[in-house]
Design a protein around this motif. Sequence first.
Motif, short mmCIF file in Angstrom:
data_model
loop_
_atom_site.label_atom_id
_atom_site.label_comp_id
_atom_site.label_asym_id
_atom_site.label_seq_id
_atom_site.Cartn_x
_atom_site.Cartn_y
_atom_site.Cartn_z
N THR A 136 -10.34 77.34 -20.43
CA THR A 136 -11.43 77.65 -19.51
C THR A 136 -12.47 78.47 -20.26
O THR A 136 -12.15 79.55 -20.78
N TRP A 137 -13.69 77.95 -20.30
CA TRP A 137 -14.79 78.61 -21.00
C TRP A 137 -15.42 79.63 -20.08
O TRP A 137 -15.71 79.34 -18.91
N LEU A 138 -15.65 80.83 -20.58
CA LEU A 138 -16.28 81.89 -19.79
C LEU A 138 -17.76 81.58 -19.60
O LEU A 138 -18.42 81.11 -20.53
N PRO A 139 -18.30 81.86 -18.42
CA PRO A 139 -19.75 81.68 -18.23
C PRO A 139 -20.52 82.71 -19.05
O PRO A 139 -20.01 83.79 -19.36
N ALA A 140 -21.76 82.39 -19.38
CA ALA A 140 -22.58 83.29 -20.20
C ALA A 140 -22.70 84.67 -19.58
O ALA A 140 -22.65 85.68 -20.29
N GLU A 141 -22.81 84.76 -18.26
CA GLU A 141 -22.96 86.06 -17.61
C GLU A 141 -21.70 86.92 -17.70
O GLU A 141 -21.73 88.11 -17.44
N LYS A 142 -20.58 86.32 -18.12
CA LYS A 142 -19.35 87.09 -18.32
C LYS A 142 -19.01 87.19 -19.80
O LYS A 142 -17.87 87.42 -20.17
N GLY A 143 -20.02 86.98 -20.66
CA GLY A 143 -19.83 87.13 -22.10
C GLY A 143 -19.54 85.85 -22.84
O GLY A 143 -19.33 85.88 -24.05
N GLY A 144 -19.50 84.72 -22.15
CA GLY A 144 -19.20 83.45 -22.79
C GLY A 144 -20.38 82.90 -23.59
O GLY A 144 -21.42 83.54 -23.73
N ARG A 145 -20.20 81.70 -24.06
CA ARG A 145 -21.23 81.03 -24.87
C ARG A 145 -22.46 80.74 -24.03
O ARG A 145 -22.35 80.15 -22.96
N ARG A 146 -23.64 81.13 -24.52
CA ARG A 146 -24.88 80.84 -23.80
C ARG A 146 -25.12 79.34 -23.68
O ARG A 146 -25.71 78.88 -22.71
N SER A 147 -24.66 78.58 -24.66
CA SER A 147 -24.88 77.13 -24.66
C SER A 147 -23.80 76.37 -23.90
O SER A 147 -23.83 75.14 -23.85
N GLY A 148 -22.83 77.07 -23.33
CA GLY A 148 -21.75 76.41 -22.61
C GLY A 148 -20.65 75.94 -23.54
O GLY A 148 -20.62 76.29 -24.73
N PRO A 149 -19.72 75.14 -23.02
CA PRO A 149 -18.62 74.64 -23.86
C PRO A 149 -19.14 73.91 -25.09
O PRO A 149 -20.18 73.25 -25.02
N PRO A 150 -18.43 74.01 -26.21
CA PRO A 150 -18.88 73.33 -27.42
C PRO A 150 -18.91 71.81 -27.21
O PRO A 150 -18.11 71.27 -26.45
N THR A 151 -19.82 71.14 -27.90
CA THR A 151 -19.98 69.71 -27.71
C THR A 151 -19.43 68.87 -28.87
O THR A 151 -19.30 67.66 -28.74
N GLY A 152 -19.12 69.49 -30.00
CA GLY A 152 -18.60 68.77 -31.16
C GLY A 152 -17.19 68.27 -30.91
O GLY A 152 -16.52 68.69 -29.97
N PRO A 153 -16.71 67.39 -31.78
CA PRO A 153 -15.37 66.82 -31.59
C PRO A 153 -14.25 67.84 -31.75
O PRO A 153 -13.26 67.80 -31.02
#
Length: 118
Positions: A15-32
């Motif tokens: 589960t990826w943390l939302p940006a407002e809770k310190g997660g990635r600003r760009s969201g979940p990674p998109t690479g393989p």
Amino acid sequence: MIEHIENPAAVATVTWLPAEKGGRRSGPPTGPVYAATTAFTTGDPIESEPGWPATDPRTMSILLERTGSAPQITESMRVGFIAPELATSFLRHGAEFVVLEGPKPVAHGVVTEVLEIG
């Protein structure tokens, strides 16, 4: 760039943390395959120290490969490690881990299946 984990050690729900809770600003990674650092939660007293998990000496490199076709906030992922021998004592069904980018937690995961490392 790594395209595929050759010998995954496990499958986990991440589960990826939302940006407002310190997660990635760009969201979940998109690479393989996404490479980061991780620390398993074990109940060890070090986990209550300031700066944990980034200060945990048991932190190790993790590889995450999406099993679905598109990034999701919560998704099933194959899990591998750069040095699998460091992770074997932590790998069990239900084991929890924190995914880090530098010192910052960006996701958490739960192992749903341990695979035969070969």
